[in-house]
Write an enzyme that holds these catalytic residues in place. Structure first.
Site, PDB file in Angstrom:
ATOM      1  N   ASP A 167       0.785  -1.185   0.127  1.00 42.49           N
ATOM      2  CA  ASP A 167       0.098   0.001  -0.037  1.00 42.49           C
ATOM      3  C   ASP A 167       1.001   1.271   0.027  1.00 42.49           C
ATOM      4  O   ASP A 167       1.644   1.410   0.930  1.00 42.49           O
ATOM      5  CB  ASP A 167      -1.155   0.103   1.240  1.00 42.49           C
ATOM      6  CG  ASP A 167      -1.792   1.265   1.358  1.00 42.49           C
ATOM      7  OD1 ASP A 167      -1.580   2.291   0.632  1.00 42.49           O
ATOM      8  OD2 ASP A 167      -2.866   1.175   2.275  1.00 42.49           O
ATOM      9  N   HIS A 197      -5.771  11.818  14.038  1.00 40.53           N
ATOM     10  CA  HIS A 197      -6.672  11.711  13.030  1.00 40.53           C
ATOM     11  C   HIS A 197      -8.030  10.970  13.203  1.00 40.53           C
ATOM     12  O   HIS A 197      -9.045  11.123  12.536  1.00 40.53           O
ATOM     13  CB  HIS A 197      -6.262  11.256  11.462  1.00 40.53           C
ATOM     14  CG  HIS A 197      -5.146  12.032  10.970  1.00 40.53           C
ATOM     15  ND1 HIS A 197      -5.317  13.299  10.813  1.00 40.53           N
ATOM     16  CD2 HIS A 197      -3.907  11.772  10.777  1.00 40.53           C
ATOM     17  CE1 HIS A 197      -4.015  13.942  10.263  1.00 40.53           C
ATOM     18  NE2 HIS A 197      -3.255  12.868  10.272  1.00 40.53           N
TER      19      HIS A 197
HETATM   20  C1  X5A Z   1      -0.274  10.572  11.983  1.00 43.39           C
HETATM   21  C2  X5A Z   1       0.162  11.027  10.458  1.00 43.39           C
HETATM   22  C3  X5A Z   1      -0.692  10.855   8.356  1.00 43.39           C
HETATM   23  C4  X5A Z   1      -1.655  10.328   7.113  1.00 43.39           C
HETATM   24  C5  X5A Z   1      -1.001  10.580   5.849  1.00 43.39           C
HETATM   25  C6  X5A Z   1      -2.026  10.029   4.907  1.00 43.39           C
HETATM   26  N1  X5A Z   1      -0.950  10.380   9.726  1.00 43.39           N
HETATM   27  N2  X5A Z   1      -1.657  10.455   3.484  1.00 43.39           N
HETATM   28  O1  X5A Z   1       1.110  11.696  10.325  1.00 43.39           O
HETATM   29 ZN    ZN Z   2       1.221  13.777  10.309  1.00 43.39          ZN
END
Ligand code: X5A
Ligand code: ZN
Length: 685
Positions: free
Chosen positions: A22, A137
Site C-alpha cells: 500500500d 486523525h
Molecule cells: C499521523 C499521521 C498521516 C496520514 C497521511 C495519509 N498521519 N496520507 O501523520
Molecule cells: Zn502527520
C-alpha cells in the site's frame, strides 16, 4: 515542586505493521518507534528519564471519545485473516489493520494515560510517550490517517474526569491537521486545540475546508480551535517560531491551561516525505521549551507522525533533552519568516481577534484579496505541472535520494549543535550571610582574580570602586561571566548595590572577550548612555521613564508605564522581546534588574525563563540588591528546580499597547521575527 521526566515506551507497539502493498500506508513502519528509542539510548537520555510501564487503555477509557460500535469494529480485527484485514482497512482513509493493531492501539491509549497520571500526580514534572499507532486523525466513529484511537483526545477527557481540570491545551505540531481532535472538541471551550498543518489551499490531504484558519470552533467553543494552514511547503525554523510567538503562545498564556498535551508529530521536520518542511531538530527543542512554561511545567508529549526515521529520532531526542532541562542549542538559520507564513499568521490573528484579549489591539482584517489571489495562482501552478511525469519507481528513487541527503545533513548538523551542558548549571555571587537564599545546586563564586580588570574599569567610577564591597562584587560578577563564557556553567546571577553601573562593566568585559554578540535586557531606569553602533551589543531597556536616546536598531527603549494589574507584559515578551532576541541571535544574554522596575515579579520571571531559549541558554542576571525575592526567583528559574506560575494575562494599559505597536512598526524591517501581519497597501490591492 515535581521534578524529572517520564518516558513511556514498550516495544510491543512495534508489532502493528502493514502486511500488504500500500503506497500510502507503507511509511508508517515499526522502525519509527524503535529508531527513536535506540537514539535516545545512544545519547544516554533513556537512563536520565523515569521509566513508566505501559498498560492497555480500558474500553471505558476509549469510549470517552469513541463509540462502542467503532470500538467493536477495531476489536474485531484481531481475529481477522489478511483478506479480511485488508477489507476492513479499505473502509477508512489511509488506514491499515494487523491482528495486533487492536492490542497496540489500546497500549498507545494506555501509555498516554499513564503519562498523564505521572505528570498530574506530580511523580514527574513532564514526560514523553512513544506510541504507535498514532491518534490525532481518528474520530468518534472512524479510523483515519494511520490513526485508530485518538490517544491525545482520550487523554484530555481522562484528565478532565480524573483530575477535574477546567482548561487543557492541546498543541499539535504534526504536519497534518488533527481533524479528529478538532471534531471532538469543536464545541468545547475547556480544551484549546492548536494545529499547524500543510494545507496548500486545501490541496493537501485530508483536503478539508475546516482545516483553514477561519475554523475557530463552534458554539461555546468559538475561539478555542486554532488552525494555522501552511500554504507552501518548505516552512522552516523561523516560520514555526513566528507562529509560536505570534499566535499560539500569546493565546495559550491568556487561556492559562492546567495541563498541556502535545500531539507531537515529527513529519513537520526536515526530510520528511509527507511534510516537505525544513525545520531542523533543534527547532523542536525550542517548541518544547516554550510549552514547558505553561501549566506550571505540566507537559505531556505524545508521538504522532514522523516518517524520516533519522530526522524524527533526532527531533525526539531534542524534545526529551529539553524536557530534562538541558541547555538549548541555538536555533539555526536566518531568522526571517517567509511571506506565506506571515500571511497565514496574519489571517489566524485576524480570525481570532474577537475571542482573545491579547489580539484586541490588532487592526487586522483577514487577507481576503491576497489569499484569493494566491489561491488562484496556486491552482494554476498545480494545473500546469499537473500529475508528475515520473513513474512510481522513479519517484521512489527521488524520494530516497532526498532522504539520504537529509541523513548526511543531519550527521553533520547534529555534531555542530549538540552541546553537552556543563556539570554545574548555575553560579552565583552574593554576601556570605545571604547564601541561604539559593538552592543547594548553585555554585557560589568567591574568586576575585580577574585578568584585565584594570582595563575594563579604568577611568570608570573610580570613586565607587574605592569601596571594597563594590569592588569585590564586581570582581565576582566578572568571574561568573568568565565561567559562562568558558562553558563551565550555563548561567549565573549576582546581586549588586550598583546594578546599573555594574552592568556597564559586564558589557565591556564581555565585548572584550571572543563573544560576538551580546543581548542586554535592562529593566528599570538606566543612569548612563552607551554607544551601541557596532552591533556587538543590542540593548533593550524597559523603563517607565522617557528614554534618553532615540531608538536605533541596537538601542531599543520600551517606555512601559507601570501597570497596577502587573500581568500585562506577556504580549511584549512574546510579541516583541523574544522576536527581537531571536532575530539578533546573541551569544550571551545579560538580564539586568535595576532600580525602579516597572514590571511585576511574574513578568520578570517569565522573561528570565524564556530568554533561556536563546544564546545556547547562556544568561547572566544582575540584580539590584534591594530585590532579594526576585533574586531568589531567578535563581530557581536558572537552576531549573522550579517552573513558576506566571498568573494569567491581564489587559495592558492602552498607552502601553500604543507604544508597543509603534515600536513594532518602527523595527519590524530591522528585526524580521517581529513581522506578524501583512501591510496591504493600495497598490497591492
Ligand atoms: C499521523 C499521521 C498521516 C496520514 C497521511 C495519509 N498521519 N496520507 O501523520
Ligand atoms: Zn502527520
Amino acid at each position: 515542586m515535581a521534578s524529572g521526566t517520564a518516558l513511556v515506551y514498550d516495544d510491543e507497539m512495534t508489532s502493528h505493521k502493514l502486511l500488504w502493498d500500500d503506497p500510502i500506508c507503507n511509511i508508517e513502519v515499526p522502525e519509527r518507534l524503535s529508531s527513536c528509542y535506540e537514539l535516545l539510548k545512544h545519547y544516554n537520555l533513556v537512563e536520565r528519564c523515569v521509566p513508566v510501564p505501559v498498560r492497555e487503555g480500558t474500553e471505558d477509557e476509549i469510549m470517552l471519545v469513541h463509540s462502542s460500535d467503532y470500538l467493536d469494529v477495531v476489536k474485531s480485527t484481531k481475529k481477522m485473516n489478511e483478506a479480511e484485514l485488508q477489507k476492513a482497512s479499505a473502509n477508512y482513509d489511509a488506514v491499515y489493520f494487523h491482528p495486533s493493531s487492536y492490542r497496540c492501539a489500546k497500549l498507545a491509549v494506555g501509555a498516554t494515560l499513564e503519562l498523564v497520571d505521572t505528570v498530574m500526580s506530580g511523580r514527574t514534572r513532564n514526560g514523553m510517550a512513544l506510541v504507535r499507532p498514532p491518534g490525532h486523525h481518528s474520530q468518534r466513529n472512524a479510523a483515519n490517517g494511520f490513526c485508530l484511537f485518538n490517544n491525545v483526545a482520550v487523554a484530555a477527557k481522562y484528565a478532565q474526569r480524573k483530575y477535574g481540570l477546567q482548561r487543557i491545551l492541546i498543541a499539535d505540531w504534526d504536519v497534518h491537521h488533527g481533524q479528529g481532535i478538532q471534531y471532538i472538541f469543536d464545541e468545547d471551550p475547556s480544551v484549546l486545540y492548536f494545529s499547524w498543518h500543510r494545507f496548500e489551499h486545501q490541496q493537501f490531504w485530508p483536503s478539508l475546508s475546516e482545516s483553514n484558519y477561519d475554523a475557530v470552533g463552534q458554539g461555546k467553543g468559538k475561539g478555542f480551535n486554532i488552525n494555522v494552514p501552511w500554504n507552501k511547503v518548505g516552512m522552516g525554523n523561523s516560520d514555526y517560531l513566528a507562529v509560536f510567538l505570534h499566535v499560539l503562545l500569546p493565546i495559550a498564556f491568556e487561556f492559562d491551561p492546567e495541563l498541556v498535551l502535545v500531539s507531537a508529530g515529527y513529519d513537520s521536520g526536515i526530510g520528511d516525505p509527507e511534510g516537505k518542511m525544513r525545520a531542523t531538530p533543534e527547532c523542536f527543542a525550542h517548541l518544547t521549551h516554550f510549552l514547558m512554561h505553561l501549566a506550571k511545567g505540566k507537559l505531556c508529549v505524545v508521538l504522532e507522525g514522523g516518517y524520516h526515521l533519522r530526522s524524527m529520532a533526532e527531533s525526539v531526542c531534542m524534545t526529551v533533552k529539553t524536557l530534562l532541562g538541558d541547555p538549548l542549542p541555538c536555533l539555526s538559520g536566518e531568522m526571517v519568516p517567509c511571506l506565506s507564513a506571515i500571511e497565514s499568521i496574519h489571517n489566524v490573528r485576524a480570525a481570532h481577534k474577537p475571542y482573545w484579549e491579547c489580539l484586541k489591539y490588532e487592526d487586522t482584517i483577514p487577507l481576503q484579496y491576497l489569499s484569493t489571489r494566491s489561491y488562484q495562482m496556486g491552482e494554476a501552478e498545480t494545473m500546469q505541472t499537473g500529475t508528475p511525469l515520473v513513474n512510481p519507481q522513479e519517484a521512489g528513487k527521488i524520494n530516497s535520494d532526498e532522504a539520504v541527503k537529509t541523513e548526511r545533513f543531519l550527521e553533520l548538523h547534529m555534531k555542530e549543535i549538540l552541546c553537552l551542558g556543563p556539570p554545574v548549571k548555575t553560579a552565583a555571587s552574593l554576601a556570605e550571610s545571604d547564601t541561604h537564599l539559593l538552592p543547594p545546586s548553585v555554585q557560589i563564586v568567591k574568586e576575585t582574580n580577574v585578568k584585565g580588570l584594570k582595563a575594563i574599569v579604568s577611568g570608570f567610577d573610580a570613586e565607587l570602586l574605592k569601596e571594597e564591597n563594590n569592588l569585590n562584587s564586581l570582581l565576582q560578577m566578572l568571574a561568573i561571566l568568565d565561567k559562562i563564557m568558558k562553558k563551565e556553567v550555563t548561567n549565573g546571577l549576582a546581586l549588586s548595590s550598583i546594578a546599573s553601573r555594574s552592568s556597564i562593566v559586564a558589557l565591556r568585559h564581555c565585548s572584550h572577550s571572543r563573544l560576538q554578540k551580546l543581548l542586554c535586557v535592562f529593566i528599570g531606569d538606566m543612569d548612563m548612555k552607551i554607544d551601541l553602533d557596532d552591533g556587538n551589543i543590542l540593548l533593550i531597556n524597559i523603563s517607565a521613564k522617557q528614554p534618553m536616546q532615540p531608538n536605533t536598531k541596537y538601542y531599543v527603549s520600551l517606555n512601559w508605564k507601570e501597570d497596577v494589574e502587573r500581568n500585562s507584559f506577556f504580549p511584549v515578551v512574546l510579541g516583541f522581546i523574544l522576536p527581537v532576541a531571536y532575530s539578533y541571535q546573541p551569544d550571551l544574554t545579560i538580564l539586568v534588574i535595576g532600580p525602579n522596575r516597572s514590571l511585576g515579579k511574574n513578568e520578570i520571571s517569565l522573561l528570565a525563563c524564556l530568554l533561556q531559549g536563546i544564546a545556547e541558554s547562556r544568561i547572566f542576571a544582575l540584580i539590584q540588591d534591594t530585590e532579594r525575592e526576585l533574586f531568589q526567583d531567578v535563581a530557581m528559574v536558572f537552576t531549573g528546580d522550579f517552573t513558576p506560575y506566571f498568573g494569567s494575562y491581564a489587559p495592558a494599559l492602552k498607552e502601553n499597547m500604543q507604544m508597543l505597536k509603534e515600536l513594532k512598526d518602527q523595527l519590524e524591517q530591522k528585526w524580521k521575527m517581529l513581522q506578524c501581519s501583512v501591510k496591504v497597501t493600495l497598490t497591492e490591492r
